[in-house]
Structures are given as C-alpha cells and as structure tokens.
Design an enzyme around this catalytic site. Structure first.
Site, short mmCIF file in Angstrom:
data_model
loop_
_atom_site.label_atom_id
_atom_site.label_comp_id
_atom_site.label_asym_id
_atom_site.label_seq_id
_atom_site.Cartn_x
_atom_site.Cartn_y
_atom_site.Cartn_z
CE1 TYR A 163 -5.09 -1.38 4.51
CE2 TYR A 163 -3.63 0.46 4.08
CZ TYR A 163 -4.44 -0.56 3.62
OH TYR A 163 -4.60 -0.75 2.28
CB SER B 135 -0.88 0.01 1.25
OG SER B 135 -1.56 1.24 1.43
#
Length: 313
Positions: free
Chosen positions: A159, A146
């Site tokens: 995350y 990401s």
C-alpha cells in the site's frame, strides 16, 4: 492560476460508489459539475447515480462499471470516456485498494494487484484523458495518495509503495503541467470512515486471527466522515492547492516524517508495544500512533483533534 470553477464542467471521479468518491460525487453535483463516475461495484454505483439524478436532474451523470485492476478494461474505458467527453475540467483519481500483511506474508501477485489499482490505473487514466484536460481551460487533476504516502509503517509495503508512487507521479505532473494552465493536487487523507479496511484483501500468509484483531483496532481510528473529507479536497481544488492533508491524522505523521525521516519507525514501534501492553485499571490506555497489524492503518489522532480536517498548501 485563477480559482477553479466547478459549475458547468465535467468531472471524472474513480471509486465513486462509496467513501470519499461517493462524497465527492455529491459535493461536485452541488457545485454544478456534470459527472463521469467509475467503480467496480455496479449496485452501489447505481445507487449513487440515482441519488445525484434525483436531486440534480439538470446535470449529466455518466456511470462506468470497470475493475481498475484489469489493465485492458481500464484502457478501453478511458478511451471511450475521452471520446464521449473530449473536454474534461476535473479528473479525480480516487479509487484505491488495500492489502493486509507484511511483505513476506503476501505474494507478488497480491502485491501487484494493489499497485495496479492504486498506481498503474492512475497513470493509465491520466495519460489517456490528459488531452481532454488540456482541451478545457482551467482544468485540474487530483490524485488521492494517502497518509501512507507520507510515512511507510511495517505491514504496509504494498500500500505504501503504491501511494508513495502516486505522490511522486503527481508532484512531477504538477511541474510539467503548470505551463498548460492545469492545476494538480495530491491528497493525503488521514483517518476517513471508508470501507477500505473492511474490503481489504488479506495476504496469503496472514493468520485470520491476526487480521481480525487488527481490523477491530484499526476501525476505531476512522473518525472523519467522507463528506467532510470531500469538502476539504474540493476547497483545495478551488484554491489550486498543490497538496491537501485531510485531518490531524495526516498532519502529525507528515510533521514526524519531516523531523525524523529515517527514525520515525521507532515511534511507530513504541506505539505497537504500548498497544500490546495490558492497561492498569487506574491508568487510561495510551493513544497509539501505530498501525493496526494485518490491515492498512492510519495514525491515531488525539481525542480532541481526531475529527478535525485540515488543508495545507
């Protein structure tokens, strides 16, 4: 290492019922890949499978409904896929989930759910299916990290931890599997228009008003269509790129983290303050580099660059 050949090989894609995973399924089918598609959403997965079969009746499509948060179910599924498909040319670990809230606003169980799906399942599937990759000459592994595998803003401890873990795991495998002739790519998407924010869980300690406000702000930053992201990723695979950055919203933070690895948080904090300050009628609102509060956010790209998709080695 020679260019990757998609046609005739079997490609395994997780998170294939929507977003980047769905787009990858369609793009791989256009390139002649047989598909093994995994997702927890049976209805949406059925829709994707039906669409691929309708347009590419000559390709084999093998759907699997599994919740990757369930370690036992993931293990059973991986073993069965390896049994049915002893030769796999491409494995794309794309599935991911998000959790809104600062570290002190989420429980350890909520934190663990993110790590289970985003990292543990990646390790589990890769470990089980590695023999099938080794059995296929010219195989390739793709792990989707990401933007938050490049930077770690406040409010994204779970995350970012999971996506930095994916990055480190992938980089180690790139070195380990080179002698086996297996290519390895780590992908860092920027602001892709997917459902990850809308589908995110909210930490137990996050006020619903805070979450809803952050979600509205964050969704404005998602400018890149999943189909374009999929094309960039597969172009990187074809060229055996070790790393693919999708969009200026990934490239700019990557540069920021390199230039100011210990202090980029100050830039993000200034962005938060600019976002919170009321705009004067005669002054356009400043573009913010800050993540939206309470949801997993991407950095905002400039208006002129927001839809650009970039690939780097």
């Amino acid at each position: 290492m020679r260019s990757f050949d998609f046609a005739g090989g079997t490609a395994v894609v997780t998170g294939a019922a929507g977003g980047i995973g769905e787009a990858l399924a369609y793009a791989l089918a256009r390139r002649g890949s047989h598909l093994v598609l995994l997702d927890r959403d049976a209805a949406r997965l059925d829709t994707v499978v039906a669409a691929v079969r309708a347009t590419h009746p000559d390709l084999a499509v093998d759907p699997w409904v599994v919740d990757l948060a369930d370690a036992a179910a993931t293990a059973r599924t991986a073993v069965e896929i390896g049994r049915r498909h002893p030769r796999i040319r491409l494995l794309v670990n794309n599935a991911g989930v998000a959790l809104g809230g600062r570290f002190d606003q989420v429980t350890v169980e909520e934190f663990g759910w993110v790590v289970d799906v985003n990292f543990r399942a990646v390790v589990q599937l890769t470990h089980t299916l590695l023999p099938a990759l080794r059995a296929e000459p010219g195989a390739h592994l793709v792990n989707v990290s990401s933007l938050f595998g490049l930077i770690a803003p406040a409010g994204q401890a779970a995350y970012a931890a999971s996506k930095f873990a994916v990055r480190g795991f992938t980089e180690a495998l790139r070195h380990e599997l080179a002698d086996d002739g297996i290519g390895v790519t780590c992908v860092h998407p920027g602001g892709i228009r997917t459902r990850i924010a809308a589908d995110a869980r909210v930490g137990s300690g996050v006020a619903i008003e805070e979450y809803e406000q952050g979600l509205r702000q964050f969704e404005k930053l998602l400018t890149i269509p999943p189909a374009r992201a999929a094309e960039v990723i597969l172009r990187g695979v074809a060229r055996r790129r070790g790393r693919v950055l999708v969009g200026w919203s990934a490239r700019v933070p990557d540069l920021l983290a390199r230039v100011a690895p210990a202090s980029y948080g100050r830039v993000l904090a200034r962005g938060v303050r600019r976002r919170a300050a009321p705009a004067r009628p005669d002054v356009p609102a400043a573009e913010s580099t800050a993540p939206a509060p309470g949801v997993p956010a991407q950095r905002r790209a400039s208006r002129s660059a927001g839809d650009q998709v970039e690939e780097t080695a």
